[in-house]
Design a protein around this motif. Structure first.
Motif, PDB file in Angstrom:
ATOM      1  N   TYR A 156      -3.188   5.769  -5.963  1.00  0.00           N
ATOM      2  CA  TYR A 156      -2.951   4.746  -4.935  1.00  0.00           C
ATOM      3  C   TYR A 156      -2.620   3.423  -5.597  1.00  0.00           C
ATOM      4  O   TYR A 156      -3.191   3.063  -6.634  1.00  0.00           O
ATOM      5  N   ASP A 200      -8.331  -2.254  -0.839  1.00  0.00           N
ATOM      6  CA  ASP A 200      -8.973  -1.511   0.251  1.00  0.00           C
ATOM      7  C   ASP A 200      -9.251  -0.099  -0.274  1.00  0.00           C
ATOM      8  O   ASP A 200      -8.357   0.756  -0.304  1.00  0.00           O
ATOM      9  N   ALA A 252       0.830  -1.203   0.000  1.00  0.00           N
ATOM     10  CA  ALA A 252       0.000   0.000   0.000  1.00  0.00           C
ATOM     11  C   ALA A 252       0.868   1.259   0.000  1.00  0.00           C
ATOM     12  O   ALA A 252       1.741   1.433   0.858  1.00  0.00           O
ATOM     13  N   TYR A 271       1.216   5.571  -2.027  1.00  0.00           N
ATOM     14  CA  TYR A 271       0.753   6.582  -2.966  1.00  0.00           C
ATOM     15  C   TYR A 271       1.894   6.941  -3.907  1.00  0.00           C
ATOM     16  O   TYR A 271       3.067   6.903  -3.520  1.00  0.00           O
ATOM     17  N   ARG A 277      -0.751   8.583   5.916  1.00  0.00           N
ATOM     18  CA  ARG A 277      -0.906   7.213   6.411  1.00  0.00           C
ATOM     19  C   ARG A 277      -0.032   6.221   5.646  1.00  0.00           C
ATOM     20  O   ARG A 277       0.315   5.165   6.172  1.00  0.00           O
ATOM     21  N   LEU A 278       0.299   6.549   4.393  1.00  0.00           N
ATOM     22  CA  LEU A 278       1.060   5.640   3.547  1.00  0.00           C
ATOM     23  C   LEU A 278       2.272   6.368   2.970  1.00  0.00           C
ATOM     24  O   LEU A 278       2.252   7.597   2.819  1.00  0.00           O
ATOM     25  N   HIS A 290      -8.265   3.498   1.283  1.00  0.00           N
ATOM     26  CA  HIS A 290      -6.972   4.171   1.142  1.00  0.00           C
ATOM     27  C   HIS A 290      -7.050   5.344   0.171  1.00  0.00           C
ATOM     28  O   HIS A 290      -6.213   6.251   0.221  1.00  0.00           O
ATOM     29  N   GLY A 310      -1.831  -0.783  -4.226  1.00  0.00           N
ATOM     30  CA  GLY A 310      -1.801  -1.649  -3.058  1.00  0.00           C
ATOM     31  C   GLY A 310      -2.328  -3.029  -3.371  1.00  0.00           C
ATOM     32  O   GLY A 310      -2.755  -3.319  -4.500  1.00  0.00           O
TER      33      GLY A 310
END
Length: 246
Positions: free
Chosen positions: A97, A187, A66, A68, A83-84, A190, A99
């Motif tokens: 994104y 997911d 996961a 970006y 978060r990523l 994300h 992942g």
């Protein structure tokens, strides 16, 4: 927004994107997630080798952890969360994104052998995705002024649509790299951490979100068949060699 259901004038025939010598494209599939920096280095190395006449064309299917990626047109304010990890992609476009559950296909093709027409290449990639979706009873469509593949979502309201596949290609010395990302069962939460591809008024979807429960190998099989219909023959090869050679 008017849908484009056919390629633009001059791109109607898939034969323009098929090599005259019908030399097969290496078809590579990585079974484990590939870190983004390793994939980027491998793509760049292979593209340089193709341009130099030292390697053949390749399509590389994989998943990433996961993360970006930021294209050359990425706006800092469109990154909404840390978060990523974020990586510079070295391609056009904005934030996207990648992942698990998303099939990424990196396309390393020699356009010197395929018409030298980048516009038709992008239309061919969109058509490839649309064909793959159609085989799974999903109606993917083009949109005027927006690269990628979209699905109407009347269940979300009038005029609503979701993006199911992103396309971002870079061309150097008439050799392509980067490619497509197709949402199978990622997911989708994300995507809340970015403004994906700069689009604020529509959403993102996947096979799973649309009620199509399919495995990644099933999608891969259809991707290969539909690719061959538009770009010509392929041959299986080991993805490990591509990464280790970078």
């Amino acid at each position: 927004m008017k849908a484009l259901t056919t390629p633009p004038e001059g791109c109607e025939s898939t034969s323009k994107l098929i090599r005259a010598d019908h030399k097969p494209v290496e078809w590579l599939i990585s079974s484990e997630p590939v870190p983004y920096p390793a994939a980027l280095a491998a793509m760049q190395a292979r593209a340089m080798a193709i341009a130099a006449g030292e390697a053949g064309e390749a399509v590389w299917l994989l998943e990433h952890p996961a993360l970006y990626t930021a294209g050359t047109s990425a706006v800092p304010g469109d990154l909404l969360s840390d978060r990523l990890p974020v990586y510079d992609a070295g391609r056009g476009g904005q934030y996207t994104y990648h992942g698990p559950g998303q099939r990424v296909a990196y396309i390393m093709l020699d356009l010197r052998e395929r018409g030298r027409d980048i516009r038709c290449l992008v239309q061919g990639l969109e058509g490839w995705v649309i064909d793959t979706l159609a085989a799974h009873n999903i109606a993917g469509e083009r949109r005027t002024g927006r690269i990628g593949v979209w699905v109407d979502r009347p269940d979300k309201g009038a005029g609503k649509e979701d993006k199911i596949a992103a396309i971002g290609v870079r061309v150097s010395k008439w050799v392509t790299f980067h490619g497509i990302s197709l949402n199978v069962d990622p997911d989708l939460s994300h995507y809340d951490g970015i403004v994906p591809c700069g689009i604020t008024d529509q959403g993102v979807t996947s096979f799973e979100d649309l009620g199509q429960l399919v495995s990644m190998p099933e999608v891969d099989s259809v991707l290969r068949r539909c690719f061959e219909q538009r770009f010509g023959p392929t041959m299986s090869s080991a993805a490990e060699g591509l990464v280790s050679a970078s």
